[in-house]
Design a protein around this motif. Sequence first.
Motif, PDB file in Angstrom:
ATOM      1  N   GLN A  27     -25.346   1.677  42.393  1.00 39.48           N
ATOM      2  CA  GLN A  27     -26.358   2.074  42.802  1.00 39.48           C
ATOM      3  C   GLN A  27     -27.451   2.486  41.200  1.00 39.48           C
ATOM      4  OE1 GLN A  27     -25.061   6.356  44.064  1.00 39.48           O
ATOM      5  NE2 GLN A  27     -26.359   6.092  45.650  1.00 39.48           N
ATOM      6  N   PHE A  28     -27.638   2.357  40.415  1.00 39.41           N
ATOM      7  CA  PHE A  28     -28.251   2.529  39.564  1.00 39.41           C
ATOM      8  C   PHE A  28     -28.806   1.298  39.093  1.00 39.41           C
ATOM      9  CE2 PHE A  28     -30.221   1.669  35.220  1.00 39.41           C
ATOM     10  CZ  PHE A  28     -30.109   2.970  34.760  1.00 39.41           C
ATOM     11  N   LEU A  29     -28.493   0.632  38.716  1.00 38.85           N
ATOM     12  CA  LEU A  29     -28.887  -0.636  39.140  1.00 38.85           C
ATOM     13  C   LEU A  29     -29.700  -1.728  39.970  1.00 38.85           C
ATOM     14  CD1 LEU A  29     -25.548  -3.026  36.981  1.00 38.85           C
ATOM     15  CD2 LEU A  29     -27.873  -1.801  35.707  1.00 38.85           C
ATOM     16  N   LYS A  30     -29.423  -1.649  41.163  1.00 40.37           N
ATOM     17  CA  LYS A  30     -30.071  -0.991  42.186  1.00 40.37           C
ATOM     18  C   LYS A  30     -31.525  -1.284  42.126  1.00 40.37           C
ATOM     19  CE  LYS A  30     -26.564  -3.847  45.299  1.00 40.37           C
ATOM     20  NZ  LYS A  30     -25.477  -3.057  46.371  1.00 40.37           N
ATOM     21  N   GLY A  31     -31.475   0.346  41.708  1.00 41.03           N
ATOM     22  CA  GLY A  31     -32.287   1.553  42.202  1.00 41.03           C
ATOM     23  C   GLY A  31     -33.481   1.189  40.709  1.00 41.03           C
ATOM     24  N   ARG A  32     -32.784   0.327  39.880  1.00 42.56           N
ATOM     25  CA  ARG A  32     -34.490  -0.617  38.987  1.00 42.56           C
ATOM     26  C   ARG A  32     -34.373  -2.153  38.829  1.00 42.56           C
ATOM     27  NH1 ARG A  32     -33.687   2.895  34.166  1.00 42.56           N
ATOM     28  NH2 ARG A  32     -34.788   1.175  33.298  1.00 42.56           N
ATOM     29  N   SER A  33     -33.789  -1.979  40.565  1.00 45.36           N
ATOM     30  CA  SER A  33     -34.512  -3.594  40.801  1.00 45.36           C
ATOM     31  C   SER A  33     -33.806  -4.577  40.939  1.00 45.36           C
ATOM     32  CB  SER A  33     -35.470  -4.196  40.660  1.00 45.36           C
ATOM     33  OG  SER A  33     -36.618  -3.128  41.591  1.00 45.36           O
ATOM     34  N   ALA A  34     -32.792  -4.616  39.973  1.00 51.89           N
ATOM     35  CA  ALA A  34     -32.528  -4.912  40.068  1.00 51.89           C
ATOM     36  C   ALA A  34     -30.891  -5.834  41.010  1.00 51.89           C
ATOM     37  CB  ALA A  34     -31.061  -5.181  38.910  1.00 51.89           C
ATOM     38  N   ARG A  35     -31.390  -7.633  41.370  1.00 54.73           N
ATOM     39  CA  ARG A  35     -30.227  -8.299  41.760  1.00 54.73           C
ATOM     40  C   ARG A  35     -28.473  -8.279  41.160  1.00 54.73           C
ATOM     41  NH1 ARG A  35     -30.370 -13.333  42.502  1.00 54.73           N
ATOM     42  NH2 ARG A  35     -32.194 -13.286  40.854  1.00 54.73           N
ATOM     43  N   VAL A  36     -27.785  -7.580  41.986  1.00 52.76           N
ATOM     44  CA  VAL A  36     -26.442  -6.824  41.814  1.00 52.76           C
ATOM     45  C   VAL A  36     -25.441  -7.932  42.498  1.00 52.76           C
ATOM     46  CG1 VAL A  36     -24.754  -5.649  40.812  1.00 52.76           C
ATOM     47  CG2 VAL A  36     -27.289  -5.199  40.487  1.00 52.76           C
ATOM     48  N   ALA A  82     -14.326  -4.469  36.998  1.00 58.82           N
ATOM     49  CA  ALA A  82     -14.790  -5.537  38.185  1.00 58.82           C
ATOM     50  C   ALA A  82     -15.987  -6.132  37.657  1.00 58.82           C
ATOM     51  CB  ALA A  82     -15.843  -4.264  39.252  1.00 58.82           C
ATOM     52  N   VAL A  83     -16.575  -7.185  37.711  1.00 57.20           N
ATOM     53  CA  VAL A  83     -17.377  -8.649  36.709  1.00 57.20           C
ATOM     54  C   VAL A  83     -18.268  -8.638  37.568  1.00 57.20           C
ATOM     55  CG1 VAL A  83     -17.304 -10.471  35.983  1.00 57.20           C
ATOM     56  CG2 VAL A  83     -15.546  -9.277  35.510  1.00 57.20           C
ATOM     57  N   LEU A  84     -19.394  -8.095  37.667  1.00 52.40           N
ATOM     58  CA  LEU A  84     -20.814  -8.050  38.160  1.00 52.40           C
ATOM     59  C   LEU A  84     -21.816  -8.994  37.640  1.00 52.40           C
ATOM     60  CD1 LEU A  84     -19.865  -5.761  38.528  1.00 52.40           C
ATOM     61  CD2 LEU A  84     -21.855  -4.572  37.928  1.00 52.40           C
ATOM     62  N   SER A  85     -22.498  -9.605  37.972  1.00 54.33           N
ATOM     63  CA  SER A  85     -23.596  -9.891  37.351  1.00 54.33           C
ATOM     64  C   SER A  85     -24.742  -9.917  38.119  1.00 54.33           C
ATOM     65  CB  SER A  85     -23.460 -12.197  38.132  1.00 54.33           C
ATOM     66  OG  SER A  85     -23.942 -11.540  39.667  1.00 54.33           O
ATOM     67  N   VAL A  86     -26.179  -9.492  37.199  1.00 55.05           N
ATOM     68  CA  VAL A  86     -26.891  -8.512  37.368  1.00 55.05           C
ATOM     69  C   VAL A  86     -28.014 -10.060  36.894  1.00 55.05           C
ATOM     70  CG1 VAL A  86     -28.133  -6.784  36.276  1.00 55.05           C
ATOM     71  CG2 VAL A  86     -25.280  -7.146  36.433  1.00 55.05           C
ATOM     72  N   ALA A  98     -37.549  -6.741  34.394  1.00 56.42           N
ATOM     73  CA  ALA A  98     -36.842  -6.964  33.318  1.00 56.42           C
ATOM     74  C   ALA A  98     -37.272  -6.456  32.125  1.00 56.42           C
ATOM     75  CB  ALA A  98     -36.371  -8.700  33.769  1.00 56.42           C
ATOM     76  N   ASN A  99     -38.517  -6.198  31.692  1.00 55.71           N
ATOM     77  CA  ASN A  99     -39.008  -5.541  30.188  1.00 55.71           C
ATOM     78  C   ASN A  99     -38.163  -3.946  29.806  1.00 55.71           C
ATOM     79  OD1 ASN A  99     -40.632  -8.044  29.600  1.00 55.71           O
ATOM     80  ND2 ASN A  99     -41.756  -7.317  30.333  1.00 55.71           N
ATOM     81  N   ALA A 100     -37.343  -3.201  31.565  1.00 54.55           N
ATOM     82  CA  ALA A 100     -36.930  -2.398  30.794  1.00 54.55           C
ATOM     83  C   ALA A 100     -35.642  -2.326  29.906  1.00 54.55           C
ATOM     84  CB  ALA A 100     -36.783  -1.603  32.219  1.00 54.55           C
ATOM     85  N   PRO A 101     -35.837  -1.259  29.480  1.00 52.78           N
ATOM     86  CA  PRO A 101     -34.359  -1.396  28.530  1.00 52.78           C
ATOM     87  C   PRO A 101     -33.389  -1.217  29.566  1.00 52.78           C
ATOM     88  CG  PRO A 101     -35.883   1.133  28.001  1.00 52.78           C
ATOM     89  CD  PRO A 101     -36.114  -0.383  28.964  1.00 52.78           C
ATOM     90  N   LEU A 102     -32.996  -1.746  30.203  1.00 52.39           N
ATOM     91  CA  LEU A 102     -32.322  -1.289  31.413  1.00 52.39           C
ATOM     92  C   LEU A 102     -30.499  -1.065  30.692  1.00 52.39           C
ATOM     93  CD1 LEU A 102     -31.559  -2.147  34.919  1.00 52.39           C
ATOM     94  CD2 LEU A 102     -30.772  -4.071  34.004  1.00 52.39           C
TER      95      LEU A 102
END
Length: 360
Positions: free
Chosen positions: A341-350, A281-285, A292-296
């Motif tokens: 789920q993890f990325l969305k929990g960190r406010s990323a648009r995925v 699966a290829v995702l844009s994040v 965006a300063n967090a070590p995501l």
Amino acid sequence: MNSHTNVAPIATLRDAQERPDVVSLIDVRRHFGKTAALDGVSLSVRKGEILGIIGRSGAGKSTLIRCLNGLERPDSGQVLIEGRDITGLSESQLQPLRRKIGMIFQHFNLLSAKTVEENVALPLKIEGLPKAARLQRAAELLDLVGLSEKARAYPSSLSGGQKQRVGIARALAARPALLLSDEATSALDPETTHAILTLLKDINKKLDLTILLITHEMEVVRNIADRVAVIDGGRIVEEGAVWSVFADPRSETTKSLLNTIRPQLPDHIGQSLTQNPVGEAVLSVDLAGPDANAPLFADLSAALPHAFRLIHGGIDHIQEQPVARFFIGVPDPSRLDSVLQFLKGRSARVEVLGYDARPV
Ligand SMILES: Nc1ncnc2c1ncn2[C@@H]1O[C@H](COP(=O)(O)OP(=O)(O)OP(=O)(O)O)[C@@H](O)[C@H]1O
Ligand SMILES: [Mg+2]
């Protein structure tokens, strides 16, 4: 219109709202036959602000500028300059107003038979200022744009960047309330463009000068504008603080204009993606601002070891805000939901762009 003003940094927003509008357009329309060059444009530029207006060829940019300096009359709507509606003014009433608006152009428009200092002093001659005062002011302005040593030179002996510095000095001579820039860096190479944009930003800060910048290059907007308005088919389709529009463009026009300067999924990968959920699966994040300063990705890797790989991307810094855009691959489809789920929990648009069935 897609408006991003709600995501501007609080401090900037509060400061900006207290400043008066130097320019306001209210529902301005201008048709040429069946072509709607301006189709209901409402827009304001606040004191001390740099507003970038970007759009493709034919979008209505020049018509908009011409409505601001009274060279074009709207069919309907209002154009206010420092609170005064100029749409009903006669040609002679427009003259003093035009002096309050400085303009710089793509091809500089200098008079070749006059020296640099005479070019700069010309608007003051028209105002009837005595010669000594004109030359004094020209010297100050040439100092401001870093061109004092060329005062007696003729435009033909100058480089493009130097000519535009003269253009800027001349535009500032009559202490305008507003500087209009119509593709002022389009004829310059990237390094000279950067120098001219830096100069404009510098002058904006020093003189608290309001600047309206028309361009078709996102790079220009990115480098110096505070706010951006995207125009398409005579309408403003998106508007907001530059960093927030770059972080989350809503209109297709904006997205496509941003393609040249935002990370894009490499073509060879994009071409092999299908919507059939087989393979990687290829995702844009996308992530911007303090998030965006967090070590995501370090955190993602710790939480879900070996679940993803980085494909492409990076973090830009616009108006001192990080704006991140990455493309990642999740080779094992059974782990996709946990990653999302993890990325969305960190406010990323995925967004899952598709699946690449070729072996990694
Ligand atoms: N004087 C005119 N007569 C007829 N049509 C016009 C006139 N001026 C502009 N238009 C039309 O209005 C639309 C907007 O033109 P405008 O010059 O404002 O675009 P622009 O965004 O400045 O484009 P470019 O980036 O190519 O300079 C275009 O379709 C153009 O053909
Ligand atoms: Mg134009």
